[in-house]
Design a protein around this motif. Structure first.
Motif: not given
Lengths: 380, 372
Positions: B131-132, B151-152, B234-236, B240-241
């Motif tokens: 993530q930037d 969040y994802q 803010f959606q990522h 993602f783990a």
């Protein structure tokens, strides 16, 4: 600046023109070797592992890349307070103007001021383009023990090949009595490795005299060593028996890479007590794909193999696409072998692309093919 | 441009425990994809986002983190303008309920107060994602929110992310509450334990949390504050783990054997830095058969490897078969041995046990330095 006991100077100005297109833009010491290294990593790592902290690297030919590469001295752990790797290129001087290095000895002579800063007891002269692992501390101990004025590292070569080398004839107790450059009828098989330890004070005097001698080639082998012998100085041979290679040609560079796959190979790059350090690159580990076949290969991080790789060495970031076949070859960093392409007995230079279905190299070729330009895809 | 934010890498909540691996090191020090450690991800994300002042909070067993992170130089952080600090929570025991992130922040509040940057990005050392943070910070500033949470959206919250919190949001991405993922539904917004806020808000939250209860975490106080503060999501997107159990660790690792997923996480313009060990390339012998696997440097492979992740300096002898497994650095698998669905920890030697296998999706763990 703190005084150092032994300072190292690495001669890295050579072009290595027999390496053809590999050295049109980079000097030979910067040529890639062994999956992730450059040749100069070997003398630099040997210095670091031998406790030598101050190293001058003498560069001249196409030196931009080499200079910026060696200046990052942290790569070899040579960035502590009293350490450093210093790039020394020919420079313009107040009273003389710009002079190129006229020979190996002249390269040192022109940097006497640099060496004087550290006031070393001993000076170690190395070549930037040889592949070997050596503990220079042991060589220095031998030099002191023998009470020598100069110690030259030698290695035994097969007698029938001895006439290709600079040969040291010794008195049986390690003292050199004669030096012959490429003798037609060699009397000994001890070849000079181009590694010297000198007592600095004495060498300094000789270099100052040599600089002003119009008849001199300003070369250690041709001028300085014979003159020392003539003056009755004590020169001793330090015998080295491990792996050593001067990769002068494409064939010998290929061969040196292949040596790493030989089960009897003496150059162990996995010895945690004597590692060879190099540039640290951020990549994925190597990925071997679902249909890949990898046998007898030496592969480093960042490589992706989806096709077949046999008896080959693959450098950082090389890609072998599905259906491609790489055999008896060396792929340098960033090489891409596209789908269905076949590479045989070739050395492929950095970032070259071999197009889909292209065929390069031949199974029984006499020489190894150097591929230095992109190859267009084939039709078959 | 001078960085607007400093970074904090927090450690996992004391309720999170990963079988086996966790007995030897914090999750941040777990080996990941052979040549990385989990903490390389948050630190590289920060470094690539121009954050060059980073505090790493270490709750327990600091040796491996201290050794790995060191001066932080390999993370491409300027050695004069930047700094990585390792901060230890010294006042409470490892698994005590009092050992919260808030208590660690409070112990080091003077250091936090002295930071020159106006904002803070807090990211966990037990999650892997790219993530930037400049994008998060820009969105945070533009929205005028008090706190922004990363969040994802996932569709497997029933089986995975069980140690994580989920965000309940309204349509404007305003956060209404945070709660533990109880696995009640597939689709959830998983909180990535990553916060963006001003330094001032952060300090106030630390103080308020500590005043309210000595066992409150940062997530607890943020949850309470949802009603009175403007807290947004803010959606990522992308890989993602959350490595909150051995199963999650194992499955998240093997998921990266899909090269498309792996190459999305590792992009040339977003390097993931790690500490080099200067190991030489890996040697494959005549009898080696390797497919669909990530292999690190320094290995010698004579046997068969399928769908696996092999760490540095691993030896796999002739006739040995390694399948669907994670083999960590310097482990040795002797001739003819079969290892399937296993996580083999560093320096382990499998010599006598002919068969080591777990169930599919539920790996068998082999202890560090163990001989089987």
């Amino acid at each position: 600046m703190a005084q150092v006991e032994m300072l190292a100077m690495i001669l890295a100005g050579g072009r290595g023109s027999r390496l053809k297109d590999l050295t049109t833009k980079v000097a030979k010491p910067a040529v890639f070797y062994g999956g992730k290294y450059r040749i100069i990593d070997f003398p630099l790592s040997n210095c670091a592992n031998s406790g030598i902290n101050v190293i001058g690297v003498l560069t001249q030919y196409e030196s931009v890349l080499l200079n910026s590469y060696v200046a990052q001295d942290g790569r070899w752990g040579l960035d502590s307070k009293d350490s450093g790797v210093y790039v020394l290129t020919p420079r313009e001087k107040a009273d003389e103007g710009l002079d190129v290095y006229r020979g190996t000895a002249d390269a040192i002579s022109q940097n006497i001021d640099f060496i004087d800063n550290y006031n070393p007891e001993y000076l170690l002269i190395l070549s930037g383009d040889h592949i070997y692992k050596m503990n220079y501390e042991k060589m220095l101990a031998y030099h002191k023990e023998m009470g020598a004025d100069a110690t030259i590292a030698v290695r035994p070569v097969p007698m029938k090949e001895a006439s290709r080398f600079g040969i040291m004839n010794t008195d049986g107790k390690g003292k050199i009595v004669e030096f012959e450059e490429k003798p037609a009828k060699p009397k000994s098989n001890l070849a000079s490795m181009g590694i010297y330890i000198f007592n600095w004070k004495n060498l300094r005097k000789m270099l100052v005299a040599d600089m002003n001698n119009p008849d001199s080639d300003h070369d250690f082998g041709k001028n300085i060593i014979p003159r020392m012998l003539g003056e009755g100085k004590k020169l001793v041979a330090y015998e080295f028996s491990g792996y050593w290679k001067d990769v002068g040609t494409i064939d010998s560079l290929w061969e040196a890479n292949m040596d790493l796959l030989d089960p009897k190979n003496e150059l162990n790059l996995n010895d945690s007590s004597w590692l060879i350090y190099t540039e640290d690159v951020s990549t994925l580990p190597q990925y071997i794909g679902k249909d890949a076949k990898v046998k007898h290969a030496y592969i480093t991080q960042g490589v992706r193999v989806e096709g077949q790789v046999t008896n080959s060495v693959l450098f950082t970031g090389a890609v072998v696409a599905p259906g491609a076949k790489v055999t008896d070859s060396v792929l340098m960093p960033g090489v891409v072998v596209e789908e269905g392409a076949v590479v045989t007995r070739a050395l492929v230079a950095e970032n070259v692309r071999i197009g889909a279905k292209a065929k390069v190299g031949q199974r029984n070729s006499e020489n190894i093919l150097l591929v230095a330009k992109n190859v267009k895809g084939g039709n078959k | 441009m001078a960085p607007k934010a400093f970074g904090i890498v927090s450690s996992a909540d004391s309720s999170i425990y990963v079988e086996g691996l966790h007995d030897y090191r914090p999750i941040g020090s777990f080996s990941f994809l052979g040549r990385f450690r989990v903490i390389d991800f948050p630190i590289s994300n920060m470094s690539n986002s121009d954050i060059n002042r980073i505090q790493v909070y270490v709750r327990s067993r600091p040796r491996s983190i201290a050794e790995h992170v060191g001066s932080g130089r390999h993370y491409n952080i300027n050695s004069k303008r930047g700094k990585i600090q390792l901060l230890f929570s010294e006042n409470s025991s490892t698994r005590s309920i009092y050992n919260t992130d808030i208590s660690a922040f409070l112990e080091n509040i003077d250091i936090i107060q002295r930071m020159h940057q106006d904002y803070v990005i807090i990211a966990p050392s037990y999650m892997v994602y790219k993530q930037d943070y400049r994008q998060v910070l820009d969105a945070h500033i533009a929205s005028g929110a008090d706190v922004t949470l990363l969040y994802q959206k996932v569709d497997n919250a029933r089986e995975y992310f069980r140690g994580c919190k989920i965000l309940n949001m309204n349509k404007q991405k305003g956060i209404e509450s945070l709660e533990k993922n109880l696995g009640t539904a597939k689709e959830k917004n998983v909180f990535m334990d990553t916060y963006c806020m001003s330094k001032e808000v952060f300090i106030n939250l630390i103080k308020e949390a500590a005043w309210e209860s000595s066992i409150y975490t940062l997530a607890d106080i943020v949850n309470i504050k949802c009603k009175e503060m403007d807290i947004r999501g803010f959606q990522h997107r992308g890989y993602f783990a959350a490595l909150t159990s051995l199963n999650d660790y194992y499955n998240a690792s093997l998921e990266l054997l899909d090269y498309n997923i792996a190459s999305d996480l590792f992009r040339a313009e977003w390097p993931i830095y790690t500490r080099t060990t200067d190991s030489c390339p890996t040697k494959y012998l005549d009898t080696s058969k390797v497919t669909n696997s990530f292999v690190s440097n320094g290995c010698v492979i004579e046997g068969t490897v399928e769908n696996s992740i092999i760490g540095r300096g691993v030896t796999i002898k002739k006739g040995a078969v390694v399948r669907n497994s994670i083999i960590m650095a310097y482990a040795q698998i002797e001739e003819g041995i079969r290892v399937e669905n296993a996580v083999v920890d560093k320096w382990a030697k499998i010599i006598h046990a002919q068969n080591v296998h777990g169930e599919s999706g539920r790996p068998q763990y082999i202890r560090r330095m163990d001989t089987l």
